[in-house]
Design a protein around this motif. Structure first.
Motif, mmCIF file in Angstrom:
data_model
loop_
_atom_site.group_PDB
_atom_site.id
_atom_site.type_symbol
_atom_site.label_atom_id
_atom_site.label_comp_id
_atom_site.label_asym_id
_atom_site.label_seq_id
_atom_site.Cartn_x
_atom_site.Cartn_y
_atom_site.Cartn_z
ATOM 1 N N GLY A 17 -1.284 5.607 -5.493
ATOM 2 C CA GLY A 17 -0.703 4.911 -4.345
ATOM 3 C C GLY A 17 -1.740 4.078 -3.615
ATOM 4 O O GLY A 17 -1.472 2.956 -3.194
ATOM 5 N N MET A 18 -2.948 4.637 -3.490
ATOM 6 C CA MET A 18 -3.993 3.874 -2.822
ATOM 7 C C MET A 18 -4.373 2.651 -3.640
ATOM 8 O O MET A 18 -4.705 1.601 -3.080
ATOM 9 C CB MET A 18 -5.207 4.766 -2.583
ATOM 10 N N THR A 21 -1.834 -0.004 -2.717
ATOM 11 C CA THR A 21 -2.114 -0.678 -1.443
ATOM 12 C C THR A 21 -3.348 -1.557 -1.561
ATOM 13 O O THR A 21 -3.386 -2.636 -0.987
ATOM 14 C CB THR A 21 -2.304 0.328 -0.297
ATOM 15 N N LEU A 22 -4.335 -1.085 -2.326
ATOM 16 C CA LEU A 22 -5.551 -1.898 -2.477
ATOM 17 C C LEU A 22 -5.222 -3.217 -3.171
ATOM 18 O O LEU A 22 -5.711 -4.278 -2.782
ATOM 19 C CB LEU A 22 -6.601 -1.137 -3.281
ATOM 20 N N HIS A 24 -2.459 -4.753 -3.010
ATOM 21 C CA HIS A 24 -1.807 -5.600 -2.014
ATOM 22 C C HIS A 24 -2.827 -6.210 -1.062
ATOM 23 O O HIS A 24 -2.730 -7.375 -0.708
ATOM 24 C CB HIS A 24 -0.783 -4.785 -1.224
ATOM 25 N N ILE A 25 -3.804 -5.373 -0.660
ATOM 26 C CA ILE A 25 -4.804 -5.865 0.293
ATOM 27 C C ILE A 25 -5.602 -7.007 -0.327
ATOM 28 O O ILE A 25 -5.858 -8.030 0.299
ATOM 29 C CB ILE A 25 -5.733 -4.715 0.715
ATOM 30 N N GLU A 28 -2.226 -9.664 -3.114
ATOM 31 C CA GLU A 28 -0.882 -10.151 -2.862
ATOM 32 C C GLU A 28 -0.914 -11.295 -1.845
ATOM 33 O O GLU A 28 -1.636 -11.237 -0.852
ATOM 34 C CB GLU A 28 -0.001 -9.030 -2.314
ATOM 35 N N PRO A 29 -0.122 -12.351 -2.079
ATOM 36 C CA PRO A 29 -0.072 -13.435 -1.089
ATOM 37 C C PRO A 29 0.659 -12.973 0.165
ATOM 38 O O PRO A 29 1.508 -12.092 0.117
ATOM 39 C CB PRO A 29 0.718 -14.522 -1.809
ATOM 40 N N ARG A 30 0.291 -13.586 1.290
ATOM 41 C CA ARG A 30 0.942 -13.244 2.554
ATOM 42 C C ARG A 30 2.295 -13.930 2.613
ATOM 43 O O ARG A 30 2.426 -15.090 2.232
ATOM 44 C CB ARG A 30 0.077 -13.701 3.710
ATOM 45 N N VAL A 31 3.278 -13.231 3.104
ATOM 46 C CA VAL A 31 4.608 -13.821 3.184
ATOM 47 C C VAL A 31 4.905 -14.369 4.574
ATOM 48 O O VAL A 31 5.903 -15.038 4.767
ATOM 49 C CB VAL A 31 5.698 -12.795 2.804
ATOM 50 N N THR A 32 4.038 -14.088 5.536
ATOM 51 C CA THR A 32 4.299 -14.533 6.902
ATOM 52 C C THR A 32 4.304 -16.052 6.983
ATOM 53 O O THR A 32 3.466 -16.714 6.387
ATOM 54 C CB THR A 32 3.220 -13.993 7.837
ATOM 55 N N ASP B 34 -2.614 -6.467 5.944
ATOM 56 C CA ASP B 34 -3.055 -6.824 4.596
ATOM 57 C C ASP B 34 -2.259 -6.060 3.551
ATOM 58 O O ASP B 34 -1.803 -6.627 2.565
ATOM 59 C CB ASP B 34 -4.539 -6.482 4.420
ATOM 60 N N ALA B 35 -2.091 -4.766 3.810
ATOM 61 C CA ALA B 35 -1.408 -3.937 2.820
ATOM 62 C C ALA B 35 0.069 -4.266 2.748
ATOM 63 O O ALA B 35 0.720 -3.981 1.748
ATOM 64 C CB ALA B 35 -1.602 -2.464 3.157
ATOM 65 N N ALA B 37 1.371 -7.374 3.138
ATOM 66 C CA ALA B 37 1.540 -8.805 2.872
ATOM 67 C C ALA B 37 1.873 -9.589 4.132
ATOM 68 O O ALA B 37 2.583 -10.575 4.100
ATOM 69 C CB ALA B 37 2.605 -9.054 1.798
ATOM 70 N N ARG B 38 1.370 -9.099 5.282
ATOM 71 C CA ARG B 38 1.539 -9.833 6.519
ATOM 72 C C ARG B 38 0.186 -10.430 6.918
ATOM 73 O O ARG B 38 -0.786 -10.299 6.192
ATOM 74 C CB ARG B 38 2.021 -8.896 7.632
ATOM 75 N N ILE B 39 0.148 -11.052 8.090
ATOM 76 C CA ILE B 39 -1.099 -11.645 8.558
ATOM 77 C C ILE B 39 -1.730 -10.789 9.641
ATOM 78 O O ILE B 39 -2.939 -10.647 9.710
ATOM 79 C CB ILE B 39 -0.847 -13.080 9.077
ATOM 80 N N TYR B 294 -12.247 2.702 7.585
ATOM 81 C CA TYR B 294 -11.404 1.888 6.693
ATOM 82 C C TYR B 294 -10.592 2.790 5.770
ATOM 83 O O TYR B 294 -9.410 2.539 5.533
ATOM 84 C CB TYR B 294 -12.276 0.936 5.874
ATOM 85 N N TRP B 298 -6.648 2.832 5.355
ATOM 86 C CA TRP B 298 -6.093 2.614 4.030
ATOM 87 C C TRP B 298 -5.107 3.732 3.692
ATOM 88 O O TRP B 298 -4.011 3.489 3.170
ATOM 89 C CB TRP B 298 -7.264 2.583 3.052
ATOM 90 N N ALA B 301 -1.925 3.202 5.439
ATOM 91 C CA ALA B 301 -1.089 2.175 4.818
ATOM 92 C C ALA B 301 -0.414 2.702 3.560
ATOM 93 O O ALA B 301 0.561 2.120 3.093
ATOM 94 C CB ALA B 301 -1.930 0.951 4.474
ATOM 95 N N THR B 302 -0.942 3.801 3.000
ATOM 96 C CA THR B 302 -0.438 4.269 1.706
ATOM 97 C C THR B 302 0.544 5.426 1.831
ATOM 98 O O THR B 302 1.598 5.405 1.205
ATOM 99 C CB THR B 302 -1.621 4.729 0.827
#
Lengths: 190, 340
Positions: A17-18, A21-22, A24-25, A28-32, B34-35, B37-39, B294, B298, B301-302
């Motif tokens: 799972g980590m 998320t990593l 994504h960090i 992954e492109p930002r969708v905002t 970040d996790a 996909a936002r800003i 961090y 992290w 976020a998970t």
């Protein structure tokens, strides 16, 4: 023993799972979309506020038939039709019938697009305009001038219900330059 | 003189800890963004770095509502009780090499070089449960009380695992002083493995880290707050600056826990070149702490939140036996080697 195996599997699942998320960090492109500065790109079928289209000579296409008003589920369209004997150059419309009054109450409208589908002359279409906030409810009532102004502003970007009338954009929108053509209404066999 | 230096150190440490809190909040929001996909915050200051200050200012100007049914003295005391232990635990954490002298006066890079630093950290962090429990109790609100009940059970259960985890390190170091524990880690082990306890006591590290997440009510152990079930848990009835104090306490706790873990398991201020430039130790310590912070973000976020029965089962049926086994094996190893 299986309990220990379970525990190990579950611990590894946390690592997995980590990893997700990593990823994504890092990747992954930002969708905002930073809205006031950036604007979302609307689909060509987006249903924003209406427009009353004009033909190539600047004549209105609306014939004031009130089919849009009849089909409207929230009854927010008011049309008063009229007829004229004036010669073609002096007419406001392309046809002998025209709309004397055409009002859409955008505060009631639910943007279903039935009016556009009902329109027999493709006079009514929708635009990508979604920023319709007003401080006064009365400002949400659009008359014919407002709707024609919408046409002047948005005609080249509007697609919903009039894709086939916008050949310049057809390929961009549908990925296929072949005109689709208005849906035909085959006569019902007796 | 000694007390003057201690006071100065206390003020500096307090300023740094409290001053870094807004940036930790900002960093957490950025990491979460970040996790997902936002800003994240990006309006106030460059990269939104001043967002926390804007939020704090906003909170200060909010109306401070005191519900009628609350038990007033305890209601006002609770946020203070939540915040003080978080800051006080920092007093014994060494953040730099002790061999520094200024005009011939030895300056320890630790506010109070106690010989029983580990016990102090324990004693003080345990107090933070009072802030939560009293807040929930005094609020006289069922959600707050449920949150407080949960946290009382959770924090006391995980205290046991925390203690057992730390025992492995204490046994191995043969000292309760955090400075001694760090200095023990300076000696490399066989095969050139660095002497930090992370490698010699990996089980203790995992246990301690997990238990301290539970102690600080962080995800996946944020049951006392559990905003999706209990409104806001123990601080439902708190508004304005009293809420801000709970909020600050949470993030200072994160900082404290990271600093303690960095000290106990990652070698605190140790790092290449510290012998020549003792000031470098502060940088190493800050970097290790930041890395752990961090990691905590992290994890947030998970991981999803534990269910209450899972939480208790995990504490008593997984962490406790593991901790006992770890203490037993460490004790055996220390005993067979004949001392530390």
């Amino acid at each position: 023993m299986s309990a220990i195996g379970n525990a190990i599997r579950q611990s590894l699942a946390i690592l997995k799972g980590m990893g997700v998320t990593l990823r994504h960090i890092l990747r992954e492109p930002r969708v905002t979309i930073q809205y006031p500065e950036e604007r979302p790109k609307q689909s060509f079928r987006y249903r924003g506020i209406h427009q009353l289209r004009l033909d190539e000579n600047g004549k209105e296409l609306c014939v004031g038939c009130n089919l849009c008003g009849l089909v409207c589920p929230s009854e927010c369209i008011y049309v008063e039709g009229a007829e004229t004997d004036a010669p073609e150059e002096a007419r406001v419309s392309r046809y002998e019938r025209y709309a004397l009054v055409y009002v859409i109450n955008a505060a009631r409208c639910l943007y279903c697009g039935y009016c556009v589908e009902a329109c027999p002359t493709d006079a009514l279409a929708m635009t990508p305009q979604f920023e319709l906030g007003e401080y006064q409810k009365r400002n949400c009532i659009y008359d014919k001038e407002d709707l024609v102004r919408n046409h002047r502003r948005w005609a080249d970007q509007a697609g919903y219900g009039i894709e086939w009338c916008n050949p310049a954009k057809l390929e961009e929108w549908t990925g296929d330059a072949k005109p689709v053509g208005p849906p035909s209404h085959p006569a019902v066999e007796p | 003189m000694e007390y003057l230096i201690m006071t100065i150190k206390a003020v500096v440490v307090f300023a740094v800890v409290a001053g870094s809190m807004p940036f930790i909040v900002w960093a957490e929001r950025k990491v979460m963004a970040d996790a997902q996909a936002r800003i994240g915050p990006n309006r106030v200051g460059p990269y939104g770095i001043l967002q926390s200050f804007a939020d704090a200012l906003k909170l200060m100007f909010k109306e401070d509502v005191t519900p009628r049914q609350v038990d007033k003295p305890i209601y006002f005391l609770a946020p203070v009780l939540a915040m003080i232990p978080a800051l006080t635990a920092f007093a014994v954490v060494p953040y730099g090499s002790p061999e520094v002298t200024v005009y011939g006066v030895p300056i320890f890079y630790v506010t109070d070089p106690k010989q029983v630093g580990v016990l102090w950290v324990f004693a003080v962090t345990t107090l933070s449960v009072y802030g939560v429990v009293l807040a929930g109790w005094a609020s006289n609100n069922k959600w707050s009380l449920l949150g407080a009940l949960r946290s009382a059970a959770q924090m006391i259960s995980y205290e046991v695992a925390l203690g057992l985890a730390i025992l492995g390190v204490v046994l191995g170091s043969g000292s309760l002083s955090l400075i001694d524990i760090v200095e023990k880690q300076a000696v490399p082990r066989a095969f050139g493995i660095p002497g930090i306890w992370l490698f010699a006591q990996p089980v203790a590290f995992l246990l301690f880290f997990t238990a301290s997440l539970a102690e600080t009510n962080r995800t996946p152990f944020d049951l006392p707050e559990a905003e999706s079930e209990l409104v806001a848990g123990f601080h439902t009835e708190y508004s304005s600056f009293k809420f801000a104090m709970f909020f600050m306490a949470e993030y200072i706790n994160v900082l404290t826990v990271s600093a303690v873990v960095a000290t106990l398991f990652l070698g605190g201020w140790l790092g290449p070149g510290v012998g020549q430039f003792p000031l470098l130790g502060v940088v190493y310590f800050a970097l290790k702490t930041a890395a752990l912070i961090y990691l905590i973000m992290w994890l947030r976020a998970t991981l999803p939140r534990f269910r209450y029965d899972q939480l208790m089962r995990f504490a008593w049926k997984v962490l406790l036996p593991l901790g006992l086994a770890n203490v037993f094996i460490t004790a055996l190893w220390v005993g067979l080697r004949g001392g530390t």
